[in-house]
Design a protein around this motif. Sequence first.
Motif, PDB file in Angstrom:
ATOM      1  N   ASN A  14       0.816  -1.213   0.000  1.00 18.11           N
ATOM      2  CA  ASN A  14       0.000   0.000   0.000  1.00 18.11           C
ATOM      3  C   ASN A  14       0.849   1.262   0.000  1.00 18.11           C
ATOM      4  O   ASN A  14       0.432   2.303  -0.512  1.00 18.11           O
ATOM      5  CB  ASN A  14      -0.926   0.010   1.213  1.00 18.11           C
ATOM      6  CG  ASN A  14      -1.972  -1.068   1.129  1.00 18.11           C
ATOM      7  OD1 ASN A  14      -2.227  -1.596   0.053  1.00 18.11           O
ATOM      8  ND2 ASN A  14      -2.572  -1.396   2.248  1.00 18.11           N
ATOM      9  N   PRO A  41     -10.073   1.177   0.577  1.00 24.45           N
ATOM     10  CA  PRO A  41     -10.220  -0.284   0.625  1.00 24.45           C
ATOM     11  C   PRO A  41     -10.788  -0.893  -0.652  1.00 24.45           C
ATOM     12  O   PRO A  41     -10.562  -2.064  -0.930  1.00 24.45           O
ATOM     13  CB  PRO A  41     -11.171  -0.511   1.809  1.00 24.45           C
ATOM     14  CG  PRO A  41     -10.947   0.665   2.686  1.00 24.45           C
ATOM     15  CD  PRO A  41     -10.680   1.808   1.748  1.00 24.45           C
ATOM     16  N   MET A  42     -11.520  -0.113  -1.427  1.00 23.37           N
ATOM     17  CA  MET A  42     -12.043  -0.629  -2.691  1.00 23.37           C
ATOM     18  C   MET A  42     -10.975  -0.652  -3.778  1.00 23.37           C
ATOM     19  O   MET A  42     -11.134  -1.338  -4.782  1.00 23.37           O
ATOM     20  CB  MET A  42     -13.206   0.238  -3.154  1.00 23.37           C
ATOM     21  CG  MET A  42     -14.394   0.183  -2.271  1.00 23.37           C
ATOM     22  SD  MET A  42     -15.655   1.275  -2.920  1.00 23.37           S
ATOM     23  CE  MET A  42     -16.438   1.778  -1.407  1.00 23.37           C
ATOM     24  N   PRO A  46      -7.377  -5.275  -0.142  1.00 23.89           N
ATOM     25  CA  PRO A  46      -8.558  -6.055   0.225  1.00 23.89           C
ATOM     26  C   PRO A  46      -9.415  -6.442  -0.971  1.00 23.89           C
ATOM     27  O   PRO A  46      -9.986  -7.526  -0.986  1.00 23.89           O
ATOM     28  CB  PRO A  46      -9.337  -5.134   1.165  1.00 23.89           C
ATOM     29  CG  PRO A  46      -8.327  -4.218   1.719  1.00 23.89           C
ATOM     30  CD  PRO A  46      -7.318  -4.038   0.615  1.00 23.89           C
ATOM     31  N   SER A  47      -9.508  -5.571  -1.975  1.00 26.89           N
ATOM     32  CA  SER A  47     -10.323  -5.927  -3.135  1.00 26.89           C
ATOM     33  C   SER A  47      -9.666  -7.043  -3.945  1.00 26.89           C
ATOM     34  O   SER A  47     -10.365  -7.897  -4.498  1.00 26.89           O
ATOM     35  CB  SER A  47     -10.586  -4.702  -4.004  1.00 26.89           C
ATOM     36  OG  SER A  47      -9.380  -4.164  -4.479  1.00 26.89           O
ATOM     37  N   ALA A  50     -10.258 -10.121  -1.870  1.00 29.34           N
ATOM     38  CA  ALA A  50     -11.666 -10.490  -1.987  1.00 29.34           C
ATOM     39  C   ALA A  50     -11.928 -11.178  -3.319  1.00 29.34           C
ATOM     40  O   ALA A  50     -12.656 -12.181  -3.376  1.00 29.34           O
ATOM     41  CB  ALA A  50     -12.547  -9.249  -1.845  1.00 29.34           C
ATOM     42  N   VAL A  95     -14.456 -12.357   3.535  1.00 30.49           N
ATOM     43  CA  VAL A  95     -14.088 -11.098   2.870  1.00 30.49           C
ATOM     44  C   VAL A  95     -14.469  -9.910   3.747  1.00 30.49           C
ATOM     45  O   VAL A  95     -13.715  -8.938   3.857  1.00 30.49           O
ATOM     46  CB  VAL A  95     -14.753 -11.014   1.475  1.00 30.49           C
ATOM     47  CG1 VAL A  95     -14.674  -9.619   0.902  1.00 30.49           C
ATOM     48  CG2 VAL A  95     -14.107 -12.009   0.540  1.00 30.49           C
ATOM     49  N   SER A  96     -15.619  -9.987   4.385  1.00 25.69           N
ATOM     50  CA  SER A  96     -16.062  -8.894   5.257  1.00 25.69           C
ATOM     51  C   SER A  96     -15.108  -8.709   6.430  1.00 25.69           C
ATOM     52  O   SER A  96     -14.766  -7.581   6.790  1.00 25.69           O
ATOM     53  CB  SER A  96     -17.466  -9.168   5.788  1.00 25.69           C
ATOM     54  OG  SER A  96     -18.375  -9.275   4.734  1.00 25.69           O
ATOM     55  N   THR A  99     -11.788  -7.153   5.069  1.00 22.81           N
ATOM     56  CA  THR A  99     -11.963  -5.758   4.652  1.00 22.81           C
ATOM     57  C   THR A  99     -12.159  -4.848   5.851  1.00 22.81           C
ATOM     58  O   THR A  99     -11.578  -3.763   5.917  1.00 22.81           O
ATOM     59  CB  THR A  99     -13.145  -5.637   3.677  1.00 22.81           C
ATOM     60  OG1 THR A  99     -12.913  -6.508   2.570  1.00 22.81           O
ATOM     61  CG2 THR A  99     -13.296  -4.222   3.168  1.00 22.81           C
ATOM     62  N   HIS A 102      -8.824  -4.473   7.703  1.00 20.04           N
ATOM     63  CA  HIS A 102      -7.906  -3.605   6.950  1.00 20.04           C
ATOM     64  C   HIS A 102      -8.306  -2.144   7.094  1.00 20.04           C
ATOM     65  O   HIS A 102      -7.464  -1.285   7.331  1.00 20.04           O
ATOM     66  CB  HIS A 102      -7.878  -4.009   5.479  1.00 20.04           C
ATOM     67  CG  HIS A 102      -6.981  -3.140   4.660  1.00 20.04           C
ATOM     68  ND1 HIS A 102      -7.431  -2.037   3.986  1.00 20.04           N
ATOM     69  CD2 HIS A 102      -5.651  -3.198   4.430  1.00 20.04           C
ATOM     70  CE1 HIS A 102      -6.423  -1.452   3.376  1.00 20.04           C
ATOM     71  NE2 HIS A 102      -5.335  -2.144   3.619  1.00 20.04           N
ATOM     72  N   SER A 103      -9.588  -1.863   6.973  1.00 18.70           N
ATOM     73  CA  SER A 103     -10.057  -0.479   7.095  1.00 18.70           C
ATOM     74  C   SER A 103      -9.850   0.053   8.501  1.00 18.70           C
ATOM     75  O   SER A 103      -9.480   1.213   8.684  1.00 18.70           O
ATOM     76  CB  SER A 103     -11.541  -0.387   6.743  1.00 18.70           C
ATOM     77  OG  SER A 103     -11.749  -0.814   5.435  1.00 18.70           O
TER      78      SER A 103
END
Length: 174
Positions: A14, A41-42, A46-47, A50, A95-96, A99, A102-103
């Motif tokens: 990142n 995050p999108m 994480p994406s 995911a 995934v939730s 994510t 991470h956020s």
Amino acid sequence: MVFVIVLAGLLVPNEVTIIPLYRMFDSLGLVNTHWPLILIPMLGAPSVLATFIMRQFFITLPKELEEAGRVDGLGRLGLFWQVSLPLARPAIGAVSIFTFLHSWNLYLEPIVFLSSKDKFTIPQALTQYVDAYGGAMWNVQLAAATLSALPVLIIFVLAQRQFVEGLAQTGLKG
């Protein structure tokens, strides 16, 4: 080939993307707002993770489920909504969790994108507990860090329950 290129995104840290992201959000006038922290995050790891988790889940679904849905008269969208998506609850739960964690743990991004103290995130605000000489007030910081871990623990427990229920409801073995 496209999947391998997407998967290669996991190899990019990142920190490498922070300057281009800052320039992009600055040109959009979104610096010193929470929008970069919502959108990052999108765009990041994480994406990609995911995408990997969901792909791995969907390729393990038996073809018989698709065939049974087709026999019942479902189209491609119907198969997704009525067959695949309900079975994907374990993967969506995983995934939730990833994510959200991470956020929640973002530290560098809030330092770069936020400058006013009223918009600081919890990890960033924890560093603001200092005494008159600028030294850390460890007792206050550790108490606040303990309290800040409670939402993460609650989300994890809720998502873990969803994950286990989703595994039990699939009814598929091996």
